[in-house]
Every structure is written in structure tokens, then in C-alpha cells.
Design a protein around this motif. Structure first.
Motif, PDB file in Angstrom:
ATOM      1  N   PRO A  14       0.811  -1.224   0.000  1.00 18.62           N
ATOM      2  CA  PRO A  14       0.000   0.000   0.000  1.00 18.62           C
ATOM      3  C   PRO A  14       0.842   1.270   0.000  1.00 18.62           C
ATOM      4  O   PRO A  14       2.045   1.233   0.254  1.00 18.62           O
ATOM      5  CB  PRO A  14      -0.815  -0.118   1.290  1.00 18.62           C
TER       6      PRO A  14
ATOM      7  N   THR B 257      -2.037   2.936  -3.152  1.00 19.41           N
ATOM      8  CA  THR B 257      -3.368   2.418  -2.846  1.00 19.41           C
ATOM      9  C   THR B 257      -4.340   3.160  -3.734  1.00 19.41           C
ATOM     10  O   THR B 257      -4.606   4.341  -3.529  1.00 19.41           O
ATOM     11  CB  THR B 257      -3.726   2.613  -1.361  1.00 19.41           C
TER      12      THR B 257
ATOM     13  N   SER C 150      -4.732  -1.433   2.161  1.00 16.64           N
ATOM     14  CA  SER C 150      -4.091  -1.700   0.881  1.00 16.64           C
ATOM     15  C   SER C 150      -5.210  -1.936  -0.127  1.00 16.64           C
ATOM     16  O   SER C 150      -6.387  -2.025   0.245  1.00 16.64           O
ATOM     17  CB  SER C 150      -3.211  -2.951   0.973  1.00 16.64           C
TER      18      SER C 150
END
Length: 143
Positions: free
Chosen positions: A44, A54, A69
Motif C-alpha cells: 500500500p 493504494t 491496501s
């Protein structure tokens, strides 16, 4: 979906094009879906990982104050329909997170993070990646 080789997809596969999609990357998941397989995932945003981000355009995505994430965000949508995550493939960072987040998930690590964002990362060969992902997919389907 620019990274798909459409001519090589199974003829039964359906691909949803265009944006925005209400369910992001899991558009079309519903109670009739048995399991989802997340292939080609990454760390992420803000993490040390391969292509760490993300969802494009966000610096952070949080749900109830917890950083998400793309895998965990998509899993939340799937869970709302009672659909489990069966497999996650990607870099070592997202694979470690998947092991912590998802029960009985198959994890296939194909890259290791050595830098931030778009820096190179050691990866297993394409042939071994494909074989490992196929084995993981088979195992996930048997659960």
C-alpha cells in the motif's frame, strides 16, 4: 485493465472496462461468487514495497482509522457479499499483510521489495511465477 492479454483469457472470463466502477477492482462480485483471487498485488501507499500505492490518486485510504491496501480494501467489498479471499500474489510486503489479514489464504510471493515505488525488485522467473500461481490457484479452489 491495460495489463491483461485479452486474447489469452479463458473464453468464459468477463472483464469490466471503464471507470468509475462502484466496486473498484472487484466489480461484479456478488453472493454467487465462490472465492476471489488477487493476482499482481503490491504494497500500500507509504510502505516500502514494489509499486507501493493504494488506488491511483490517493495518498492514503483508511477504514475506521486503519490504513488499507488495495487487497484489504477489495476484500472488505468481497466480505460484504460473503466472498473469501482465496489467494494473493505479489511482492513480499503485500504477501506478509495477506497472511495476517486473511484466514486460510494461499500466498504466492513473486517479487521482493528493495526500494520504494517504481524501483527494480528481484523477481522469480516468469515461468516459475506462472507455475506457482497456478498451484496457488488450485489450492485456493480446494479450500
Amino acid at each position: 485493465m491495460d495489463n491483461l492479454l485479452h486474447a489469452r483469457l479463458d473464453p468464459r472470463a468477463r472483464v469490466t472496462f471503464g471507470t468509475p466502477r462502484a466496486q473498484c477492482m472487484v466489480q461484479g462480485v456478488d453472493a454467487e461468487t465462490d472465492v476471489v483471487l488477487f493476482v499482481g498485488y503490491h504494497a500500500p501507499a507509504g510502505c516500502h514495497g514494489v509499486l507501493a500505492h493504494t488506488y491511483s490518486g490517493f495518498t492514503s485510504v483508511r477504514v475506521n482509522g486503519v490504513e488499507q491496501s488495495e487487497a484489504s480494501g477489495n476484500a472488505i467489498i468481497c466480505a460484504a457479499h460473503g466472498v473469501p479471499v482465496g489467494m494473493v500474489t505479489g511482492d513480499d510486503v503485500i504477501c506478509a499483510q495477506a497472511r495476517e489479514l486473511f484466514l486460510s489464504v494461499e500466498v504466492v510471493e513473486v517479487k521482493q521489495a528493495e526500494g520504494f515505488a517504481q524501483e527494480p525488485a528481484p523477481a522469480i522467473s516468469a515461468a516459475f511465477s506462472l507455475m506457482s500461481i497456478a498451484v496457488g490457484q488450485f489450492a485456493a479452489g480446494r479450500r
